[in-house]
Write an enzyme that holds these catalytic residues in place. Structure first.
Site, PDB file in Angstrom:
ATOM      1  N   GLY A   9       7.642  -7.831 -11.199  1.00 15.02           N
ATOM      2  CA  GLY A   9       8.077  -7.963  -9.803  1.00 15.02           C
ATOM      3  C   GLY A   9       7.022  -8.753  -9.033  1.00 15.02           C
ATOM      4  O   GLY A   9       6.264  -9.541  -9.613  1.00 15.02           O
ATOM      5  N   LYS A 182      -4.131   5.285   0.143  1.00 16.24           N
ATOM      6  CA  LYS A 182      -2.980   4.353   0.158  1.00 16.24           C
ATOM      7  C   LYS A 182      -1.684   5.141   0.319  1.00 16.24           C
ATOM      8  O   LYS A 182      -0.772   4.719   1.035  1.00 16.24           O
ATOM      9  CB  LYS A 182      -2.987   3.532  -1.139  1.00 16.24           C
ATOM     10  CG  LYS A 182      -1.864   2.502  -1.245  1.00 16.24           C
ATOM     11  CD  LYS A 182      -2.121   1.325  -0.334  1.00 16.24           C
ATOM     12  CE  LYS A 182      -1.069   0.229  -0.269  1.00 16.24           C
ATOM     13  NZ  LYS A 182      -0.010   0.119  -1.158  1.00 16.24           N
ATOM     14  N   SER A 252       7.608  -2.371   1.723  1.00 10.84           N
ATOM     15  CA  SER A 252       8.312  -2.440   0.440  1.00 10.84           C
ATOM     16  C   SER A 252       9.535  -1.518   0.454  1.00 10.84           C
ATOM     17  O   SER A 252      10.549  -1.815  -0.169  1.00 10.84           O
ATOM     18  CB  SER A 252       7.362  -2.066  -0.703  1.00 10.84           C
ATOM     19  OG  SER A 252       6.775  -0.812  -0.464  1.00 10.84           O
TER      20      SER A 252
HETATM   21  O1  KPL Z   1       1.867  -1.179   1.026  1.00 12.36           O
HETATM   22  C1  KPL Z   1       2.656  -1.353   1.905  1.00 12.36           C
HETATM   23  C2  KPL Z   1       4.099  -1.382   1.512  1.00 12.36           C
HETATM   24  O2  KPL Z   1       4.894  -2.006   2.169  1.00 12.36           O
HETATM   25  O3  KPL Z   1       4.413  -0.760   0.473  1.00 12.36           O
HETATM   26  C3  KPL Z   1       2.206  -1.478   3.335  1.00 12.36           C
HETATM   27  C4  KPL Z   1       0.739  -1.150   3.404  1.00 12.36           C
HETATM   28  C5  KPL Z   1       2.964  -0.558   4.224  1.00 12.36           C
HETATM   29  C6  KPL Z   1       2.322  -2.888   3.855  1.00 12.36           C
HETATM   30  O4  KPL Z   1       3.619  -3.288   4.104  1.00 12.36           O
END
Ligand code: KPL
Length: 309
Positions: A9, A182, A252
Site C-alpha cells: 500500500g 502513535k 487514513s
Molecule cells: O497517522 C495518521 C493517520 O491518518 O493514520 C495521522 C497522524 C492522523 C495523520 O493523518
C-alpha cells in the site's frame, strides 16, 4: 541483503522506494496474479511524487506464497490483515530472519513477538503522509519521522540496511511507549475525522474543542490505568500539533471509509477499549466512537454489496 515488503500500500510503497534508493534489493510481495501483471505492465517501477519532483524506482515483485527464503521482511499491511498476510510467508521465514512491522494500531506487534520470540523483530511508527494515486503511483504529502525499536531480544540496533535510508529515522529505546503515543494520536484524530468526513485541520476549530479535550482526557486515563506513559506534555497539545502539521491531510481512517474499505478502528480505538475493560475503567467516549465507526463500516459494506448485486 534483500528486503521483502508485505503490504504494497502507501506506506509499503514509500519504504520500498527508500530501500531501493539506498541500493538495497527490494521485492514487493503481491497477493494476486492480477497485481503482478499490473506491476509488469507498468515496467516494474514504483512512482513517487514528492515536493521536489517525481521519482521512478525499479523494484522486484513476486507472489507472497513463493518458496525462496525471506531474510528481511517489512510488514506494512493494514493492522487487521497482519495474521492472514503472515500465514502466507511463514514457511519462507527462518531462525535468522529479521521482521519489521510499520503499521498503525497496537496488539499485532506484541502478538507477533510472542509467536516468534527467537526472531529479530522490530516495530515502528511513521508520521510520513503518503497517498496512493493508483496501485503503484504514490504522492508524498509530508515527510514525517519514523521511529523503530526492538520487540524481541534478537533485534539489536536498526534492522539490516536501515541506517542507509535517506529518511528521518530514530531508534526508539522504549518502543511500547512509542507505539502508545502513535495509538493515542490516531485514536484522537482518526475516528473524529472519519465520522465528520473532514481533513485533520478541521479538528482545530472551536466547535471540536470540548469533544477533543474530553476524548484526549479519556485516552490519557486509559493509558494511565494500563501503566503506559504517553507524552511529557498533555495529549491534547500533541494532537493539536499533529492536526496543524497535517491540516490538509485526510486521515487514513477517513480514506478507508471513503473507499468503502474496512478501517483499523479495532486495532486503534478497539484496542484502547479492551485495555479500559481489562483495567476496570469506563471509556464511554471511545466505546461510542468504536460503535459509530462500526456502523459506518457496516453501511459501506451494505452499499457495496447492493451495488455489486
Ligand atoms: O497517522 C495518521 C493517520 O491518518 O493514520 C495521522 C497522524 C492522523 C495523520 O493523518
Amino acid at each position: 541483503m534483500r528486503w521483502h515488503v508485505l503490504g504494497a500500500g502507501a506506506i509499503g510503497g514509500l519504504f520500498a522506494t527508500r530501500l531501493a534508493r539506498a541500493g538495497i534489493p527490494t521485492t514487493l510481495l503481491l497477493r494476486s496474479t492480477q497485481q503482478l501483471e499490473a506491476f509488469d505492465t507498468g515496467g516494474r517501477t514504483l512512482v513517487l511524487e514528492t515536493g521536489q519532483g517525481t521519482e521512478s524506482v525499479a523494484v522486484d515483485a513476486e507472489p507472497a506464497a513463493g518458496t525462496s527464503a525471506i531474510d528481511h521482511l517489512l510488514i506494512t499491511t493494514k493492522a487487521y490483515a497482519t495474521d492472514a498476510a503472515l500465514e502466507r510467508v511463514l514457511p519462507r521465514l527462518h531462525a535468522g530472519s529479521e521482521i519489521l512491522l510499520l503499521q498503525n494500531g497496537c496488539g499485532q506487534q506484541q502478538a507477533l513477538a510472542q509467536r516468534l520470540p527467537g526472531l529479530a523483530i522490530w516495530a515502528g511508527t511513521t508520521t510520513s503522509g503518503v497517498r496512493r494515486l493508483s496501485p503503484f503511483h504514490l504522492r508524498l504529502a509530508g515527510e514525517g519521522e519514523t521511529r523503530i525499536g526492538p520487540m524481541t531480544a534478537a533485534a539489536r540496533g536498526l534492522p539490516g540496511g536501515w541506517d542507509r535510508l535517506a529518511h528521518p529515522l530514530h531508534l526508539s529505546d522504549d518502543i511500547e511507549r512509542t507505539l502508545w503515543q502513535k495509538l493515542a494520536i490516531n485514536a484522537a484524530i482518526n475516528p473524529l475525522t472519519a465520522l465528520a468526513g473532514c481533513p485533520n485541520g478541521t479538528l482545530l476549530e472551536s466547535g471540536y474543542d470540548t469533544r477533543l479535550r474530553a476524548l484526549c482526557a479519556e485516552i490519557e486515563a486509559i493509558a494511565q490505568a494500563a501503566g503506559r506513559a504517553l507524552f511529557d506534555t498533555p495529549l491534547i497539545d500533541q494532537v493539536r500539533t499533529v492536526a496543524r502539521t497535517t491540516a490538509a491531510n485526510r486521515s487514513s481512517m477517513l480514506e478507508d471509509i471513503s473507499a468503502g474499505r474496512r478501517t483499523e478502528i479495532d486495532q486503534i480505538t478497539g484496542y484502547l477499549c479492551q485495555q479500559a475493560r481489562r483495567h476496570g475503567i469506563a471509556a464511554p467516549i471511545n466505546e461510542r466512537l468504536l460503535h459509530d465507526i462500526h456502523i459506518l463500516e457496516g453501511n459501506n459494506m451494505r452499499d457495496r454489496s447492493s451495488r455489486e448485486r
